[in-house]
Write a protein that holds these residues in place. Structure first.
Motif, PDB file in Angstrom:
ATOM      1  N   ASP A   2       0.828  -1.213   0.000  1.00 14.86           N
ATOM      2  CA  ASP A   2       0.000   0.000   0.000  1.00 14.86           C
ATOM      3  C   ASP A   2       0.863   1.264   0.000  1.00 14.86           C
ATOM      4  N   SER A   3       0.216   2.373  -0.259  1.00 11.52           N
ATOM      5  CA  SER A   3       0.951   3.624  -0.411  1.00 11.52           C
ATOM      6  C   SER A   3       1.553   4.111   0.909  1.00 11.52           C
ATOM      7  N   LEU A   4       0.949   3.765   2.056  1.00 10.20           N
ATOM      8  CA  LEU A   4       1.500   4.163   3.343  1.00 10.20           C
ATOM      9  C   LEU A   4       2.866   3.496   3.582  1.00 10.20           C
ATOM     10  N   THR A   5       2.979   2.234   3.249  1.00  6.18           N
ATOM     11  CA  THR A   5       4.250   1.525   3.417  1.00  6.18           C
ATOM     12  C   THR A   5       5.326   2.121   2.512  1.00  6.18           C
ATOM     13  N   ILE A   6       4.957   2.435   1.284  1.00  5.64           N
ATOM     14  CA  ILE A   6       5.912   3.044   0.357  1.00  5.64           C
ATOM     15  C   ILE A   6       6.346   4.417   0.865  1.00  5.64           C
ATOM     16  N   ALA A   7       5.379   5.196   1.371  1.00  6.78           N
ATOM     17  CA  ALA A   7       5.720   6.518   1.916  1.00  6.78           C
ATOM     18  C   ALA A   7       6.648   6.386   3.129  1.00  6.78           C
ATOM     19  N   LEU A   8       6.414   5.388   3.986  1.00  7.58           N
ATOM     20  CA  LEU A   8       7.288   5.185   5.143  1.00  7.58           C
ATOM     21  C   LEU A   8       8.688   4.748   4.721  1.00  7.58           C
ATOM     22  N   LEU A   9       8.777   3.889   3.690  1.00  8.71           N
ATOM     23  CA  LEU A   9      10.097   3.510   3.175  1.00  8.71           C
ATOM     24  C   LEU A   9      10.869   4.734   2.693  1.00  8.71           C
ATOM     25  N   LEU A  37      16.632   1.843   1.508  1.00  7.39           N
ATOM     26  CA  LEU A  37      15.217   2.109   1.792  1.00  7.39           C
ATOM     27  C   LEU A  37      14.598   2.990   0.710  1.00  7.39           C
ATOM     28  N   LEU A  38      15.342   3.997   0.272  1.00 10.72           N
ATOM     29  CA  LEU A  38      14.825   4.861  -0.807  1.00 10.72           C
ATOM     30  C   LEU A  38      14.651   4.066  -2.104  1.00 10.72           C
ATOM     31  N   ALA A  39      15.636   3.254  -2.436  1.00  7.89           N
ATOM     32  CA  ALA A  39      15.535   2.454  -3.661  1.00  7.89           C
ATOM     33  C   ALA A  39      14.367   1.484  -3.588  1.00  7.89           C
ATOM     34  N   ALA A  40      14.167   0.866  -2.418  1.00  2.69           N
ATOM     35  CA  ALA A  40      13.034  -0.056  -2.261  1.00  2.69           C
ATOM     36  C   ALA A  40      11.721   0.695  -2.373  1.00  2.69           C
ATOM     37  N   GLY A  41      11.637   1.881  -1.783  1.00  6.01           N
ATOM     38  CA  GLY A  41      10.413   2.679  -1.862  1.00  6.01           C
ATOM     39  C   GLY A  41      10.093   3.071  -3.299  1.00  6.01           C
ATOM     40  N   VAL A  42      11.091   3.493  -4.057  1.00  6.98           N
ATOM     41  CA  VAL A  42      10.870   3.871  -5.461  1.00  6.98           C
ATOM     42  C   VAL A  42      10.485   2.637  -6.285  1.00  6.98           C
ATOM     43  N   TRP A  43      11.171   1.518  -6.045  1.00 11.04           N
ATOM     44  CA  TRP A  43      10.863   0.296  -6.799  1.00 11.04           C
ATOM     45  C   TRP A  43       9.442  -0.179  -6.523  1.00 11.04           C
ATOM     46  N   PHE A  44       9.039  -0.185  -5.236  1.00 13.08           N
ATOM     47  CA  PHE A  44       7.656  -0.576  -4.916  1.00 13.08           C
ATOM     48  C   PHE A  44       6.662   0.436  -5.456  1.00 13.08           C
ATOM     49  N   GLY A  45       7.070   1.713  -5.518  1.00 14.74           N
ATOM     50  CA  GLY A  45       6.194   2.727  -6.118  1.00 14.74           C
ATOM     51  C   GLY A  45       5.947   2.444  -7.582  1.00 14.74           C
ATOM     52  N   TYR A  46       6.997   2.072  -8.333  1.00 11.87           N
ATOM     53  CA  TYR A  46       6.816   1.706  -9.736  1.00 11.87           C
ATOM     54  C   TYR A  46       5.953   0.456  -9.858  1.00 11.87           C
ATOM     55  N   ARG A  47       6.243  -0.521  -9.039  1.00 10.53           N
ATOM     56  CA  ARG A  47       5.560  -1.815  -9.156  1.00 10.53           C
ATOM     57  C   ARG A  47       4.098  -1.728  -8.764  1.00 10.53           C
ATOM     58  N   ASP A  48       3.751  -1.066  -7.659  1.00 10.79           N
ATOM     59  CA  ASP A  48       2.398  -1.110  -7.125  1.00 10.79           C
ATOM     60  C   ASP A  48       1.551   0.107  -7.459  1.00 10.79           C
ATOM     61  N   LEU A  49       2.155   1.245  -7.708  1.00  6.56           N
ATOM     62  CA  LEU A  49       1.382   2.467  -7.928  1.00  6.56           C
ATOM     63  C   LEU A  49       1.427   2.954  -9.367  1.00  6.56           C
ATOM     64  N   GLY A  50       2.172   2.308 -10.214  1.00 11.47           N
ATOM     65  CA  GLY A  50       2.202   2.682 -11.620  1.00 11.47           C
ATOM     66  C   GLY A  50       3.424   3.502 -11.962  1.00 11.47           C
ATOM     67  N   SER A  51       3.664   3.618 -13.280  1.00 13.91           N
ATOM     68  CA  SER A  51       4.880   4.291 -13.728  1.00 13.91           C
ATOM     69  C   SER A  51       4.832   5.801 -13.507  1.00 13.91           C
ATOM     70  N   ASN A  52       3.661   6.412 -13.640  1.00 13.14           N
ATOM     71  CA  ASN A  52       3.592   7.866 -13.416  1.00 13.14           C
ATOM     72  C   ASN A  52       3.935   8.216 -11.976  1.00 13.14           C
ATOM     73  N   GLY A  54       5.608   6.294  -9.940  1.00 13.62           N
ATOM     74  CA  GLY A  54       7.007   5.902  -9.762  1.00 13.62           C
ATOM     75  C   GLY A  54       7.950   6.981 -10.239  1.00 13.62           C
ATOM     76  N   HIS A  55       7.635   7.603 -11.400  1.00 12.64           N
ATOM     77  CA  HIS A  55       8.467   8.707 -11.891  1.00 12.64           C
ATOM     78  C   HIS A  55       8.461   9.877 -10.909  1.00 12.64           C
ATOM     79  N   ILE A  56       7.290  10.199 -10.371  1.00 17.24           N
ATOM     80  CA  ILE A  56       7.181  11.308  -9.407  1.00 17.24           C
ATOM     81  C   ILE A  56       8.010  10.997  -8.156  1.00 17.24           C
ATOM     82  N   LEU A  57       7.900   9.763  -7.667  1.00 24.07           N
ATOM     83  CA  LEU A  57       8.667   9.371  -6.477  1.00 24.07           C
ATOM     84  C   LEU A  57      10.174   9.407  -6.749  1.00 24.07           C
ATOM     85  N   LEU A  58      10.579   8.935  -7.931  1.00 22.17           N
ATOM     86  CA  LEU A  58      11.995   8.930  -8.277  1.00 22.17           C
ATOM     87  C   LEU A  58      12.550  10.345  -8.369  1.00 22.17           C
TER      88      LEU A  58
END
Length: 155
Positions: A2-9, A37-52, A54-58
């Protein structure tokens, strides 16, 4: 995930990097954990929240890291953790003694067989060849052996 876990990462990754750059520079382990932790958060952002997303998070993570490195590596901030004091003192070199063989002095303490002698205005730790010399006795330097001054009593 979920997005909360990604935000915490991402948040903890940035906090670890802040700790590495500003508070405990040079430890590397804290910085590597933060980067992971940042790399894992960005990777999970791409995987679970979509590429757009993921790009914003990166991009936002890279911008935050760049700002953090800029703030942390400014000379004013480096001066707080860097050693800036200059030490102009010196150590007496035993190879170039200031007390030469033949110099005389007066014992400040009893030499049994080691003690303190005053040569002019310089206090030095000395030894005898094994004899005991009472305090207040005039002594003469026989030789200098490495870092020891060997003396004998005069009269």
């Amino acid at each position: 995930m979920d997005s909360l876990t990604i935000a915490l990462l991402l948040l903890f990754g940035l906090l670890f990097l802040v700790a590495e750059v500003i508070f405990i520079p040079g430890t590397t382990v804290v910085g590597l954990v933060g980067f992971a932790l940042l790399a894992a958060g960005v990777w999970f952002g791409y995987r679970d929240l979509g590429s757009n997303t993921g790009h914003i998070l990166l991009v936002s993570s890279l911008a935050a890291i760049g700002l953090l490195v800029y703030i942390g590596l400014r000379p004013k901030n480096l001066a707080r953790v860097a050693l800036n004091d200059v030490h102009n003192s010196h150590v007496r070199d035993a190879r170039l003694p200031d007390v030469q063989p033949g110099a005389t002095g007066r014992t400040l303490s009893a030499l049994r067989p080691a003690g303190t002698v005053l040569f002019e205005e310089n206090r030095r730790e000395v030894t005898t060849r094994g004899e005991f010399v009472p305090a207040g006795t005039e002594v003469r330097v026989l030789r200098i052996e490495q870092n020891r001054i060997v003396v004998e009593s005069i009269g």
